[in-house]
Design a protein around this motif. Structure first.
Motif, mmCIF file in Angstrom:
data_model
loop_
_atom_site.group_PDB
_atom_site.id
_atom_site.type_symbol
_atom_site.label_atom_id
_atom_site.label_comp_id
_atom_site.label_asym_id
_atom_site.label_seq_id
_atom_site.Cartn_x
_atom_site.Cartn_y
_atom_site.Cartn_z
ATOM 1 N N ASP A 1 -10.758 5.088 -5.014
ATOM 2 C CA ASP A 1 -10.149 3.806 -4.654
ATOM 3 C C ASP A 1 -9.446 3.884 -3.300
ATOM 4 N N THR A 2 -9.370 5.070 -2.746
ATOM 5 C CA THR A 2 -8.734 5.245 -1.447
ATOM 6 C C THR A 2 -9.474 4.436 -0.387
ATOM 7 N N ALA A 3 -8.724 3.587 0.317
ATOM 8 C CA ALA A 3 -9.334 2.706 1.320
ATOM 9 C C ALA A 3 -8.234 1.873 1.978
ATOM 10 N N VAL A 4 -8.625 1.195 3.032
ATOM 11 C CA VAL A 4 -7.770 0.144 3.579
ATOM 12 C C VAL A 4 -8.141 -1.143 2.840
ATOM 13 N N TYR A 5 -7.127 -1.790 2.293
ATOM 14 C CA TYR A 5 -7.340 -3.011 1.523
ATOM 15 C C TYR A 5 -6.959 -4.216 2.375
ATOM 16 N N TYR A 6 -7.878 -5.178 2.420
ATOM 17 C CA TYR A 6 -7.694 -6.371 3.234
ATOM 18 C C TYR A 6 -7.586 -7.612 2.361
ATOM 19 N N LYS B 1 -4.440 -7.745 8.297
ATOM 20 C CA LYS B 1 -4.661 -6.527 9.092
ATOM 21 C C LYS B 1 -4.953 -5.317 8.215
ATOM 22 N N GLY B 2 -4.693 -5.452 6.928
ATOM 23 C CA GLY B 2 -4.998 -4.368 6.008
ATOM 24 C C GLY B 2 -3.802 -3.510 5.651
ATOM 25 N N THR B 3 -3.876 -2.908 4.479
ATOM 26 C CA THR B 3 -2.844 -1.973 4.029
ATOM 27 C C THR B 3 -3.555 -0.778 3.400
ATOM 28 N N LEU B 4 -3.087 0.414 3.728
ATOM 29 C CA LEU B 4 -3.758 1.634 3.301
ATOM 30 C C LEU B 4 -3.304 2.042 1.909
ATOM 31 N N GLY C 1 -8.804 -13.370 -1.858
ATOM 32 C CA GLY C 1 -9.342 -12.158 -2.447
ATOM 33 C C GLY C 1 -8.909 -10.908 -1.734
ATOM 34 N N TRP C 2 -9.357 -9.808 -2.282
ATOM 35 C CA TRP C 2 -9.102 -8.484 -1.720
ATOM 36 C C TRP C 2 -10.428 -7.778 -1.488
ATOM 37 N N TYR C 3 -10.529 -7.171 -0.340
ATOM 38 C CA TYR C 3 -11.664 -6.356 0.028
ATOM 39 C C TYR C 3 -11.121 -4.994 0.438
ATOM 40 N N ARG C 4 -11.990 -4.011 0.467
ATOM 41 C CA ARG C 4 -11.545 -2.685 0.896
ATOM 42 C C ARG C 4 -12.625 -1.999 1.709
ATOM 43 N N GLN C 5 -12.155 -1.092 2.547
ATOM 44 C CA GLN C 5 -13.077 -0.319 3.368
ATOM 45 C C GLN C 5 -12.611 1.124 3.404
ATOM 46 N N GLY D 1 0.819 -1.200 0.000
ATOM 47 C CA GLY D 1 0.000 0.000 0.000
ATOM 48 C C GLY D 1 0.858 1.258 0.000
ATOM 49 N N GLY D 2 0.194 2.403 -0.148
ATOM 50 C CA GLY D 2 0.936 3.660 -0.139
ATOM 51 C C GLY D 2 0.137 4.775 -0.749
ATOM 52 N N LEU D 3 0.837 5.859 -1.037
ATOM 53 C CA LEU D 3 0.229 7.054 -1.618
ATOM 54 C C LEU D 3 0.593 7.130 -3.090
ATOM 55 N N VAL D 4 -0.403 7.369 -3.923
ATOM 56 C CA VAL D 4 -0.167 7.464 -5.357
ATOM 57 C C VAL D 4 -1.094 8.520 -5.936
#
Length: 117
Positions: A89-94, A109-112, A35-39, A9-12
């Motif tokens: 698309d900004t979110a924490v991805y799990y 635990k997720g990645t931002l 899979g990948w989920y996001r919040q 994860g990171g800033l883009v």
């Protein structure tokens, strides 16, 4: 005990790309779906993409054509290549591992991921 660890994860900037990776450790046997989920802030967790052990993929409509999910069964890894990123698309991805035979979900635990406009 199954553990999932995400990275990448990171800033883009808007229009940019990021690649997320997830490694699953522990005893995993039989059919499973990764899979990948996001919040996003103040929103419910939503599915982004999933892939079965046999390679069947499924994507949320919002990411079709921009994101690609892949997995390496030998290494118990799943990746998400995200292109043409948008601020929404900004979110924490799990990372998620689902075992159909026991209906158990394991979560990382997720990645931002932050996409700036």
């Amino acid at each position: 005990q199954v553990q999932l660890v995400e990275s990448g994860g990171g800033l883009v900037q808007s229009g940019g790309s990021l690649r997320l990776s997830c490694v699953a450790s522990g005893i995993i046997f039989g059919e499973n779906i990764m899979g990948w989920y996001r919040q996003a802030p103040d929103k419910q967790r939503e599915k982004v993409a999933t892939v079965t052990k046999g390679g069947t993929t499924n994507y949320a409509d919002s990411v079709k054509g921009r994101f690609t999910i892949s997995r390496d069964n030998a290494k118990n890894t799943v990746s998400l290549q995200m292109n043409s990123l948008k601020p929404e698309d900004t979110a924490v991805y799990y990372c998620d591992l689902y075992l159909p035979y026991s209906t158990v979900n394991y979560w990382g635990k997720g990645t931002l991921v932050t996409v700036s406009s």
